[in-house]
Design a protein around this motif. Sequence first.
Motif, PDB file in Angstrom:
ATOM      1  N   ILE A 190     -11.360  22.778  -2.710  1.00 42.52           N
ATOM      2  CA  ILE A 190     -11.103  21.430  -1.461  1.00 42.52           C
ATOM      3  C   ILE A 190     -11.600  20.906  -1.205  1.00 42.52           C
ATOM      4  CG2 ILE A 190     -10.874  22.047   1.291  1.00 42.52           C
ATOM      5  CD1 ILE A 190     -10.421  25.486   0.103  1.00 42.52           C
ATOM      6  N   ARG A 191     -11.185  19.962  -1.255  1.00 45.68           N
ATOM      7  CA  ARG A 191     -11.638  18.391  -0.229  1.00 45.68           C
ATOM      8  C   ARG A 191     -11.831  18.253   1.763  1.00 45.68           C
ATOM      9  NH1 ARG A 191     -10.855  12.993  -1.846  1.00 45.68           N
ATOM     10  NH2 ARG A 191     -12.541  12.393  -1.127  1.00 45.68           N
ATOM     11  N   GLY A 192     -13.298  18.059   2.025  1.00 44.54           N
ATOM     12  CA  GLY A 192     -13.223  17.958   3.810  1.00 44.54           C
ATOM     13  C   GLY A 192     -12.404  16.967   4.176  1.00 44.54           C
ATOM     14  N   GLY A 193     -13.024  16.848   5.182  1.00 46.57           N
ATOM     15  CA  GLY A 193     -12.058  16.191   5.884  1.00 46.57           C
ATOM     16  C   GLY A 193     -10.811  15.768   6.363  1.00 46.57           C
ATOM     17  N   ILE A 194      -9.938  15.830   7.683  1.00 45.68           N
ATOM     18  CA  ILE A 194      -8.248  16.344   7.400  1.00 45.68           C
ATOM     19  C   ILE A 194      -7.201  15.796   7.410  1.00 45.68           C
ATOM     20  CG2 ILE A 194      -7.817  14.949   9.513  1.00 45.68           C
ATOM     21  CD1 ILE A 194      -6.866  17.621  11.528  1.00 45.68           C
ATOM     22  N   ASP A 195      -7.757  14.777   6.724  1.00 48.64           N
ATOM     23  CA  ASP A 195      -7.128  14.205   5.905  1.00 48.64           C
ATOM     24  C   ASP A 195      -6.829  14.650   4.933  1.00 48.64           C
ATOM     25  OD1 ASP A 195      -7.072  12.138   8.467  1.00 48.64           O
ATOM     26  OD2 ASP A 195      -9.179  10.696   6.343  1.00 48.64           O
ATOM     27  N   HIS A 196      -7.370  15.498   3.890  1.00 50.80           N
ATOM     28  CA  HIS A 196      -7.050  16.230   2.514  1.00 50.80           C
ATOM     29  C   HIS A 196      -6.632  17.415   3.065  1.00 50.80           C
ATOM     30  CE1 HIS A 196      -9.818  12.415   0.544  1.00 50.80           C
ATOM     31  NE2 HIS A 196     -10.499  12.916   1.724  1.00 50.80           N
ATOM     32  N   ALA A 197      -6.385  17.512   4.663  1.00 46.63           N
ATOM     33  CA  ALA A 197      -5.911  19.028   4.434  1.00 46.63           C
ATOM     34  C   ALA A 197      -4.325  19.533   4.121  1.00 46.63           C
ATOM     35  CB  ALA A 197      -6.249  19.896   6.072  1.00 46.63           C
ATOM     36  N   ASP A 198      -3.400  20.255   4.030  1.00 41.66           N
ATOM     37  CA  ASP A 198      -2.346  20.372   3.893  1.00 41.66           C
ATOM     38  C   ASP A 198      -1.659  21.047   4.660  1.00 41.66           C
ATOM     39  OD1 ASP A 198      -3.290  23.236   3.859  1.00 41.66           O
ATOM     40  OD2 ASP A 198      -2.696  23.721   2.580  1.00 41.66           O
ATOM     41  N   LEU A 199      -0.262  20.957   5.246  1.00 44.51           N
ATOM     42  CA  LEU A 199      -0.127  20.944   6.591  1.00 44.51           C
ATOM     43  C   LEU A 199      -0.054  22.375   6.998  1.00 44.51           C
ATOM     44  CD1 LEU A 199       1.713  19.950   7.936  1.00 44.51           C
ATOM     45  CD2 LEU A 199       3.749  20.422   6.892  1.00 44.51           C
ATOM     46  N   LYS A 200       0.580  22.990   6.316  1.00 46.24           N
ATOM     47  CA  LYS A 200      -0.352  24.830   7.145  1.00 46.24           C
ATOM     48  C   LYS A 200      -2.271  25.050   7.217  1.00 46.24           C
ATOM     49  CE  LYS A 200       0.102  29.685   4.958  1.00 46.24           C
ATOM     50  NZ  LYS A 200      -0.473  30.775   4.296  1.00 46.24           N
ATOM     51  N   THR A 201      -3.424  24.519   6.775  1.00 46.68           N
ATOM     52  CA  THR A 201      -4.188  24.327   7.057  1.00 46.68           C
ATOM     53  C   THR A 201      -4.229  23.233   8.507  1.00 46.68           C
ATOM     54  OG1 THR A 201      -5.162  24.538   4.921  1.00 46.68           O
ATOM     55  CG2 THR A 201      -6.460  23.548   6.816  1.00 46.68           C
ATOM     56  N   ARG A 202      -3.650  22.451   9.011  1.00 48.24           N
ATOM     57  CA  ARG A 202      -3.726  21.629   9.751  1.00 48.24           C
ATOM     58  C   ARG A 202      -2.952  21.996  10.876  1.00 48.24           C
ATOM     59  NH1 ARG A 202      -1.950  15.630   7.896  1.00 48.24           N
ATOM     60  NH2 ARG A 202      -3.687  14.905   7.044  1.00 48.24           N
ATOM     61  N   GLN A 203      -1.473  22.994  10.502  1.00 48.57           N
ATOM     62  CA  GLN A 203      -1.424  23.321  12.102  1.00 48.57           C
ATOM     63  C   GLN A 203      -2.227  25.172  12.418  1.00 48.57           C
ATOM     64  OE1 GLN A 203       2.769  24.833   9.993  1.00 48.57           O
ATOM     65  NE2 GLN A 203       3.368  22.781  10.449  1.00 48.57           N
ATOM     66  N   LEU A 204      -2.774  25.228  11.338  1.00 50.01           N
ATOM     67  CA  LEU A 204      -4.253  26.699  11.695  1.00 50.01           C
ATOM     68  C   LEU A 204      -4.833  26.079  12.440  1.00 50.01           C
ATOM     69  CD1 LEU A 204      -3.906  28.584   8.094  1.00 50.01           C
ATOM     70  CD2 LEU A 204      -3.182  29.529  10.152  1.00 50.01           C
ATOM     71  N   TYR A 205      -5.357  24.678  12.220  1.00 52.10           N
ATOM     72  CA  TYR A 205      -6.114  24.038  12.619  1.00 52.10           C
ATOM     73  C   TYR A 205      -5.886  23.852  14.651  1.00 52.10           C
ATOM     74  CZ  TYR A 205      -9.521  20.008  13.923  1.00 52.10           C
ATOM     75  OH  TYR A 205     -10.368  20.065  14.789  1.00 52.10           O
TER      76      TYR A 205
END
Length: 167
Positions: free
Chosen positions: A83-98
């Motif tokens: 996993i890379r850092g930052g919200i730009d590298h997050a997948d869709l599921k992680t963004r929704q959980l966030y």
Amino acid sequence: MKPALHRSLIFWSGILVMGFISWAWRDSLNTRTNPMWGSCMIESGAGALSFTYRPSGRRPGWECFRNEFSKPSSALFPPPHFIRGGIDHADLKTRQLYLMKYDVKELRELNAMNMIYRTDRDWLVCIPYWMILTGFTIPWLGLLLWRAKRRKRAAGLPGVGGSVLES
């Protein structure tokens, strides 16, 4: 001819290393251990060993934390991930959980949520203990087979301690 494993340094060192890996795996299911030095952190928890590089979170010297889980981890065989850092590298599921501030259960989701708050230069590699144990056991068994073949060949040669007529 018997393999005489009780005399083998390869055999006993392999047993020792596999015992240590198994102990670390079992310990990681109940506790989380984090030794840190500078911008590097190793984390043992939830059945996996994670290495995190955080140039943005540089601290001087060594630190070590050890926390017990309120509820032991149920995933014995988590998948490996990077996993890379930052919200730009997050997948869709992680963004929704966030966005929903949802309580995550899986190790990959937990690591992804932690890496959202990091910079783009930060990264995390997570290797499960089952994979470390398998990666050690296969070459160890290969070395034991090589040793057995070598001993069998040496016993068959005349003048080395065995006779040609033994089978």
